[in-house]
Design an enzyme around this catalytic site. Structure first.
Site, short mmCIF file in Angstrom:
data_model
loop_
_atom_site.label_atom_id
_atom_site.label_comp_id
_atom_site.label_asym_id
_atom_site.label_seq_id
_atom_site.Cartn_x
_atom_site.Cartn_y
_atom_site.Cartn_z
CG ASN A 106 -1.77 1.08 1.29
OD1 ASN A 106 -1.82 2.20 0.62
ND2 ASN A 106 -2.34 1.38 2.63
CE LYS A 136 -0.11 3.42 4.82
NZ LYS A 136 0.02 3.45 6.26
CG HIS A 174 -5.79 1.69 5.16
ND1 HIS A 174 -5.48 2.68 5.97
CD2 HIS A 174 -4.80 0.83 4.89
CE1 HIS A 174 -4.28 2.28 6.27
NE2 HIS A 174 -3.67 1.10 5.62
CD GLU A 183 -3.06 5.39 6.79
OE1 GLU A 183 -3.01 5.53 5.55
OE2 GLU A 183 -2.14 4.81 7.29
CD GLU A 213 -3.52 -2.98 7.13
OE1 GLU A 213 -2.42 -3.03 6.84
OE2 GLU A 213 -4.34 -1.87 7.09
N GLY A 256 2.32 1.82 10.76
CA GLY A 256 2.97 3.05 10.70
C GLY A 256 3.95 3.21 11.79
CB SER A 313 5.14 -2.11 11.83
OG SER A 313 4.79 -0.81 12.34
C1 PEP Z 1 -0.99 -0.17 5.96
O1 PEP Z 1 -0.78 0.95 5.68
O2 PEP Z 1 -1.94 -0.95 5.55
C2 PEP Z 1 0.07 -0.53 6.78
C3 PEP Z 1 0.15 -1.84 7.44
O3 PEP Z 1 1.43 0.32 6.89
P1 PEP Z 1 2.64 -0.09 7.63
O4 PEP Z 1 3.16 -1.44 7.05
O5 PEP Z 1 3.62 1.10 7.31
O6 PEP Z 1 2.48 -0.20 9.26
#
Ligand code: PEP
Length: 252
Positions: A9, A11, A98, A100, A170, A176, A215
């Site tokens: 992703n 973003k 997601h 976000e 997630e 992040g 992460s």
């Molecule tokens: C994500 O944005 O779906 C995500 C898992 O980000 P990160 O791997 O940076 O934690």
């Protein structure tokens, strides 16, 4: 057998030139180094979908995906992109829900159910995200929240439709932040989601790919992907670096 998927992703990151370099590097490394039946998905910003897709050509290992789609079919929704538009570009995947989007754009379960419907109606595979924020995990109510998120956006689907959905668990506290769920925490939640799906859809639950996100890095991917109910990853930050991302792909 469930599909193994590693989705990046991106973003809202990278210029077009940077996106194309990243894609070129990933194409080279995936062809040379990744064995087996793993699907890699690059979820790019909307403006890069077409150029990245063209770059991929008829690569059968790597596909492109969008990060969102509208709940509306078409019309006066300035700035929005419909599932129909994505389908007309042969984009096979779209991330829906997601954290976000839930947090910054107020997307709730009912709205996400509509987006899932739009994606499926146009033949796209939704990568439906669920996961709890830190305060919910600390309060110990994460299982209730995640099962509710899954039920309110997916349980209206028929069993046939559900089989076309990929789920990404997630935990918001791991996105992040550099804090990854332990493999035990991930496995427990994935098994819970699968059991929840089975309570409504029976054996179909065994066919649903459930990805872990939060992460994921080259050095923790192997342990996470070794869990029985973890079928791959949704990767944010680490998907922006070709070597790191391909190491994650190799870990599956
Ligand atoms: C994500 O944005 O779906 C995500 C898992 O980000 P990160 O791997 O940076 O934690």
């Amino acid at each position: 057998m469930r599909n193994k998927i590693v989705a990046g992703n991106w973003k809202m990151n990278k210029s077009l030139a940077e996106a194309q370099s990243l894609t070129a590097e990933i194409i080279g490394m995936v062809a040379d180094e990744v064995k087996g039946n793993v699907k890699v998905v690059l979820c790019t910003p909307f403006p890069y979908l077409h150029p990245v897709k063209s770059q991929l050509g008829n690569n059968d290992r790597i596909a492109v995906g969008a990060q969102n789609c509208s709940e509306h079919e078409s019309g006066a929704y300035t700035g929005e992109t419909s599932a129909a538009m994505l389908a007309s570009m042969n984009i096979p995947y779209v991330i829906i829900g997601h954290s976000e989007r839930r947090q910054y754009f107020g997307e709730d379960g009912a709205l996400l159910a509509t987006k899932v419907d739009k994606a499926l109606a146009h033949g796209l595979t939704p990568i439906f995200c669920c996961g709890e924020p830190l305060e919910i995990r600390e309060a110990g109510t994460h299982e209730a929240l995640v099962t509710k998120q899954v039920a309110e956006s997916l349980f209206h689907l028929s069993a046939v439709a559900l089989q076309k959905v990929v789920i990404a668990y997630e935990p918001v506290w791991a996105i992040g932040t550099g804090k990854t769920a332990s493999s035990q925490q991930a496995q427990d939640m994935h098994a819970l989601i699968r059991k929840h799906l089975a309570s409504k859809y029976g054996a179909v639950a065994e066919n649903i790919s459930i990805l872990y996100g939060g992460s994921v890095k080259a050095d923790n991917a192997k342990e996470l992907f070794a869990c029985a109910d973890v079928d791959g990853g949704l990767v944010g930050g680490a998907s922006l670096k070709s070597r790191e991302f391909v190491e994650i792909v190799k870990a599956i």
